[in-house]
Design a protein around this motif. Sequence first.
Motif, PDB file in Angstrom:
ATOM      1  N   GLU A 343       0.823  -1.208   0.000  1.00 14.45           N
ATOM      2  CA  GLU A 343       0.000   0.000   0.000  1.00 14.45           C
ATOM      3  C   GLU A 343       0.854   1.255   0.000  1.00 14.45           C
ATOM      4  O   GLU A 343       1.988   1.273   0.483  1.00 14.45           O
ATOM      5  N   GLU A 344       0.279   2.310  -0.523  1.00 12.20           N
ATOM      6  CA  GLU A 344       0.994   3.578  -0.637  1.00 12.20           C
ATOM      7  C   GLU A 344       1.350   4.160   0.724  1.00 12.20           C
ATOM      8  O   GLU A 344       2.390   4.794   0.889  1.00 12.20           O
ATOM      9  N   LYS A 345       0.499   3.914   1.729  1.00 10.71           N
ATOM     10  CA  LYS A 345       0.736   4.490   3.054  1.00 10.71           C
ATOM     11  C   LYS A 345       1.881   3.808   3.798  1.00 10.71           C
ATOM     12  O   LYS A 345       2.221   4.204   4.920  1.00 10.71           O
ATOM     13  N   VAL A 346       2.497   2.815   3.181  1.00 12.20           N
ATOM     14  CA  VAL A 346       3.702   2.215   3.753  1.00 12.20           C
ATOM     15  C   VAL A 346       4.846   3.223   3.762  1.00 12.20           C
ATOM     16  O   VAL A 346       5.666   3.244   4.676  1.00 12.20           O
ATOM     17  N   PHE A 347       4.902   4.105   2.762  1.00 13.96           N
ATOM     18  CA  PHE A 347       6.019   5.023   2.569  1.00 13.96           C
ATOM     19  C   PHE A 347       5.745   6.380   3.204  1.00 13.96           C
ATOM     20  O   PHE A 347       4.598   6.795   3.359  1.00 13.96           O
ATOM     21  N   LEU A 353      10.498   7.843  -4.299  1.00  8.75           N
ATOM     22  CA  LEU A 353      10.782   6.459  -4.643  1.00  8.75           C
ATOM     23  C   LEU A 353      11.176   6.362  -6.122  1.00  8.75           C
ATOM     24  O   LEU A 353      10.450   6.817  -6.998  1.00  8.75           O
ATOM     25  N   GLU A 354      12.337   5.749  -6.385  1.00  9.82           N
ATOM     26  CA  GLU A 354      12.841   5.618  -7.746  1.00  9.82           C
ATOM     27  C   GLU A 354      12.834   4.173  -8.235  1.00  9.82           C
ATOM     28  O   GLU A 354      12.479   3.923  -9.386  1.00  9.82           O
ATOM     29  N   VAL A 355      13.247   3.243  -7.383  1.00  7.12           N
ATOM     30  CA  VAL A 355      13.359   1.837  -7.776  1.00  7.12           C
ATOM     31  C   VAL A 355      12.474   0.997  -6.876  1.00  7.12           C
ATOM     32  O   VAL A 355      12.517   1.129  -5.647  1.00  7.12           O
ATOM     33  N   LEU A 356      11.664   0.137  -7.499  1.00  5.81           N
ATOM     34  CA  LEU A 356      10.772  -0.748  -6.752  1.00  5.81           C
ATOM     35  C   LEU A 356      10.833  -2.136  -7.364  1.00  5.81           C
ATOM     36  O   LEU A 356      10.530  -2.327  -8.538  1.00  5.81           O
ATOM     37  N   ARG A 374      -0.439   3.965 -11.532  1.00  7.10           N
ATOM     38  CA  ARG A 374      -0.413   5.377 -11.910  1.00  7.10           C
ATOM     39  C   ARG A 374       1.016   5.912 -12.021  1.00  7.10           C
ATOM     40  O   ARG A 374       1.257   6.863 -12.769  1.00  7.10           O
ATOM     41  N   ARG A 375       1.968   5.315 -11.274  1.00  7.83           N
ATOM     42  CA  ARG A 375       3.347   5.797 -11.284  1.00  7.83           C
ATOM     43  C   ARG A 375       4.282   4.872 -12.075  1.00  7.83           C
ATOM     44  O   ARG A 375       5.505   5.014 -11.988  1.00  7.83           O
ATOM     45  N   LEU A 379       8.515   4.857 -12.153  1.00 10.39           N
ATOM     46  CA  LEU A 379       9.196   3.893 -11.306  1.00 10.39           C
ATOM     47  C   LEU A 379      10.095   2.993 -12.151  1.00 10.39           C
ATOM     48  O   LEU A 379       9.747   2.612 -13.259  1.00 10.39           O
ATOM     49  N   ASN A 380      11.245   2.640 -11.589  1.00 12.94           N
ATOM     50  CA  ASN A 380      12.171   1.735 -12.245  1.00 12.94           C
ATOM     51  C   ASN A 380      12.022   0.356 -11.604  1.00 12.94           C
ATOM     52  O   ASN A 380      12.314   0.170 -10.421  1.00 12.94           O
TER      53      ASN A 380
END
Length: 600
Positions: A343-347, A353-356, A374-375, A379-380
């Motif tokens: 989930e987004e609320k983890v961060f 955030l660049e690499v996932l 959406r991102r 995101l890499n």
Amino acid sequence: MAAKPLPDSPSWMSWRTLLFLIPAAFLVGFGESCPSKCVCPAHNTAVFCNSRNLTTVPGRIPPDSEFLDLSRNSLHTLREGMFSRLWVLKELDLSHNMISNIEEQTFNCLRNLMTLRLKGNRLDMVPEGVFTGLPNLSILDISENRILVFLDHSFRDLSNLRKLETGDNHLVFISSQAFSGLWSLQQLTLEKCNITSVPTEALSHLRQLVELRLKVLNVTTIPNYAFQTLHHLKDLEIHRWPFLTSLQSESLSGLNITSLSITKCNLHDVPYKAIKHLAHLRFLDLSYNPISVIQGKRLVDLSRLQEFHLTGGQLATIQAHAFQGLVHFRLLNVSSNDLQTLEEKVFHSVGNLEVLRLDRNPLACDCRLLWIVRRRRRLNFESRQPICSTNSTRKGKTFHKISEVPPGHFRCRKPKIVDKALQKVNVEEGGQANLTCKSEGDPPPVVSWVSPQNVTLDMGRRGRMVVLPDGSLKIHYALLGDSGSYHCIASNAAGIDMMEAYLHVSIPLFNSSAFANNASLLSDPGNQLPFLVDLGTLVGILVIGVVPFLCSVMICFVFIFLWSKGRGNAKHHVIESVPRFPRGYKAITNKNRTPTKKPR
């Protein structure tokens, strides 16, 4: 017809001189001729004598050589004077020979030597003083030997040594003064040794150490303050310690490291307490550990953390706000785990955030992952696209193939409690109570209960009140204070739903079944219950105990009565047996006189 030039003419002399100087120039170009079994490239100061089955160092090595490769031969002993002519030698490779003995002062003439490789030989110890005469040595590799111990002052003359490789030896003991004298050492590797504890005292001499690599060791624990004197250490690697299950809270105290790797160990939890004070940490790798959860708000003190790696583990949950406060966080690698969502609320913020890396996880592509869709262009994924593995409509589709979010996809269904009718449960004190709460939704809702005392009861909580996997609340041993209204809350990413249940706990009458039920509960070691009994049981205990007590009291009274009667009779007979004074005696009871006998 032109005349032939005379033998002593200038042109003839120039050709004769040139023919004479060509071989001389070839030889002078390298100083001396090259040994027959070696290769000496032109215009180079290197001599390659590797893999020639040599049993001794060949002679006639050019004295201006700077690199000498004697690796993969059959050298057994290094004797004094073998390298006496090689004053300018800077690198000497003796790897993969059969060297078992090195005489003292063997390297005494190599004052310019900077790199010495003795890897893959048969050394069983490092004699004191064997490295005397190497003031400029900066790299020493003695790995893959048979060294059992490092004695005191084994490396005392290597004050300029920067890198020491000691891996894959039979080390069982490192003396406390073994590394004394290594004032400049910056890199140390201990690998595939038989030591069973961290050599804290020996490491305390390495005040300039920057990189420490401890690999494939049978160490079970890292004691508190194990590295406290290594203030310049930046990179600590702990790899393949199969018996390491946890870190003590102060084990990393005193360190200012920027990179920490604890991989292929047996950690079941992120060592939050041990790493809490590492304020300069930027890189954290806990890969290949059986860690199942990253808890929320536990990494907030690592404010400079940029990369977190936990691949190849058993990670199933990353709680909300797990990376809260990490404003510089840019890379998360949790590939090859058991994650179903992220989930987004983890961060703290997904903007940085660049690499996932989420590949090789059983992802459920619902609304919780919509933020990734959406991102996806920013995101890499490092060419490892995450895949929907549980959604039937898009199963096997990678995110980069989704041009736009289709209708009905990446959506969640709000939780719904199936039966909201008010529950009224009556139970006697000491009995068990069950409050049901069945819910449905997509993703499956998480159920929690709120007690009349406003205490939240979550699934996984242990104690007298437990939330079961089906959402029911089970109270193992009901107390009078448990009476009141309970609220069931079912929640997921789409919303929440609630219902109310009422519990009434009454005072029970005594009955054998209730007593047996309570006894079985109390005898079960898995139930952590207070030692309480109901009113009926208490009355039974009182009846059983009071009757013997009253009988005992009555018997005591009878004995006292008989004893007092007997004592009174004995006293009466004693008084009667007192002898009487004969006639003529008179007792005088004056204060100042004693009884006297008066004559007749």
